[in-house]
Design an enzyme around this catalytic site. Structure first.
Site, mmCIF file in Angstrom:
data_model
loop_
_atom_site.group_PDB
_atom_site.id
_atom_site.type_symbol
_atom_site.label_atom_id
_atom_site.label_comp_id
_atom_site.label_asym_id
_atom_site.label_seq_id
_atom_site.Cartn_x
_atom_site.Cartn_y
_atom_site.Cartn_z
ATOM 1 N N ASN A 234 0.567 -1.591 -9.754
ATOM 2 C CA ASN A 234 0.895 -2.981 -9.440
ATOM 3 C C ASN A 234 0.868 -3.174 -7.928
ATOM 4 O OD1 ASN A 234 1.840 -5.666 -9.925
ATOM 5 N ND2 ASN A 234 3.918 -5.025 -9.359
ATOM 6 N N HIS B 170 2.684 -5.465 -5.064
ATOM 7 C CA HIS B 170 3.870 -6.312 -4.910
ATOM 8 C C HIS B 170 3.983 -6.767 -3.453
ATOM 9 C CE1 HIS B 170 7.751 -8.005 -5.890
ATOM 10 N NE2 HIS B 170 8.184 -7.518 -4.743
ATOM 11 N N SER C 31 3.352 -3.545 -1.006
ATOM 12 C CA SER C 31 3.509 -2.214 -1.615
ATOM 13 C C SER C 31 2.606 -2.120 -2.842
ATOM 14 C CB SER C 31 4.956 -1.981 -2.083
ATOM 15 O OG SER C 31 5.868 -2.129 -1.022
ATOM 16 N N ASP D 283 9.512 -3.658 -10.581
ATOM 17 C CA ASP D 283 9.113 -3.415 -9.185
ATOM 18 C C ASP D 283 9.795 -2.170 -8.608
ATOM 19 O OD1 ASP D 283 7.518 -5.724 -9.253
ATOM 20 O OD2 ASP D 283 9.190 -6.993 -8.629
HETATM 21 C C1 GAR Z 1 -0.408 -11.299 -4.896
HETATM 22 O O1 GAR Z 1 0.016 -11.655 -3.622
HETATM 23 C C2 GAR Z 1 0.495 -10.245 -5.493
HETATM 24 O O2 GAR Z 1 1.060 -9.424 -4.521
HETATM 25 C C3 GAR Z 1 1.539 -11.075 -6.169
HETATM 26 O O3 GAR Z 1 0.840 -12.168 -6.700
HETATM 27 C C4 GAR Z 1 -0.250 -12.480 -5.859
HETATM 28 C C5 GAR Z 1 -1.472 -12.703 -6.727
HETATM 29 O O4 GAR Z 1 -2.540 -13.172 -5.976
HETATM 30 N N1 GAR Z 1 2.185 -10.333 -7.189
HETATM 31 C C6 GAR Z 1 3.485 -10.437 -7.495
HETATM 32 O O5 GAR Z 1 4.226 -11.222 -6.944
HETATM 33 C C7 GAR Z 1 3.954 -9.509 -8.587
HETATM 34 N N2 GAR Z 1 5.378 -9.582 -8.714
HETATM 35 P P1 GAR Z 1 -4.019 -13.169 -6.572
HETATM 36 O O6 GAR Z 1 -3.935 -13.765 -7.974
HETATM 37 O O7 GAR Z 1 -4.770 -14.070 -5.650
HETATM 38 O O8 GAR Z 1 -4.527 -11.771 -6.568
#
Ligand code: GAR
Length: 218
Positions: A114, A116, A143, A152
């Site tokens: 994942n 995060h 991370s 997480d």
């Molecule tokens: C990313 O920034 C990722 O780190 C976050 O969602 C976004 C997705 O962007 N993930 C979380 O918050 C997980 N808890 P994307 O759809 O443009 O890749």
């Protein structure tokens, strides 16, 4: 070995939204810089733009809509069936915004990653950029971690710091964090695809050694 001759690890990518991280994986694989075969992209949201990115790249785009299931266990079981139909060696969570059951997580133990948007263990959960700003931290970041039953909370594989600048708001901070994600996540997935990254007794190991991450090494 030429890029073409390199064995490619079958992966499935789970998304819920825009899919910018997915796009970097598609692009890196197409350039021959990431030895993976993206067998499918699965979204729990039918409107996720990332599905369109998958279709454009000729990758099967699958919806498993969480709204269509009576509960978390039923949804996770359906999700697991959809993933396993593609027999991935790695499941990549890329902006997948669902809490997963321990049974589901256990099934992919050591083969689910994942990304995060915080320097874990700081700011688990949602709204990390706003919370980082409210807490007044000087450094925020990203991370990459193995997924375990603790939200997480799985072993961190890699991190990158992003300084918080005067005048930052959640959006400007998110943009810089995402730019870092787009470099770090393909790199980590390449380590896994090359067999260099493993999970052993709840520790992330790179080339047979426990990985050194920022949060625990300073
Ligand atoms: C990313 O920034 C990722 O780190 C976050 O969602 C976004 C997705 O962007 N993930 C979380 O918050 C997980 N808890 P994307 O759809 O443009 O890749």
């Amino acid at each position: 070995m030429s890029a073409a001759a390199q064995p490619r690890l079958p992966i499935v990518v789970l998304i819920s939204g825009n899919g910018s991280n997915l796009q970097t994986l598609i692009d890196a694989a197409a350039r021959g810089e990431l030895p993976v075969d993206i067998r499918a992209v699965i979204s729990n949201r039918p409107a996720a733009y990332g599905l369109e990115r998958a279709r454009r790249a000729g990758i099967p785009a699958v919806v498993v809509n969480h709204g269509g299931y009576p509960g978390r266990a039923a949804f996770d079981a359906a999700l697991q069936r959809a993933i396993d139909a593609h027999q991935p060696g790695l499941v990549v969570l890329a902006g997948f915004m669902r809490i997963l059951t321990p049974e589901f997580v256990a099934h992919y133990h050591g083969r689910m990653l994942n990304v995060h948007p915080s320097l874990l263990p700081a700011f688990r959960g949602l709204d990390t950029h706003r919370r980082a700003l409210e807490a007044g931290v000087k450094e925020h970041g990203v991370s990459i971690h193995f997924v375990t039953a603790e939200l997480d909370g799985g072993p961190v594989v890699a991190q990158e710091k992003i300084p918080v600048l005067p005048g930052d708001d959640a959006e400007s901070l998110a943009q810089r964090v995402q730019a870092a994600e787009h470099i770090l996540y393909p790199r980590v997935i390449r380590w896994f695809a090359e067999g260099r990254l493993t999970l052993r007794e709840n520790r992330a190991m790179l080339d047979g050694e426990p990985v050194k991450v920022l949060a625990t090494n300073e």
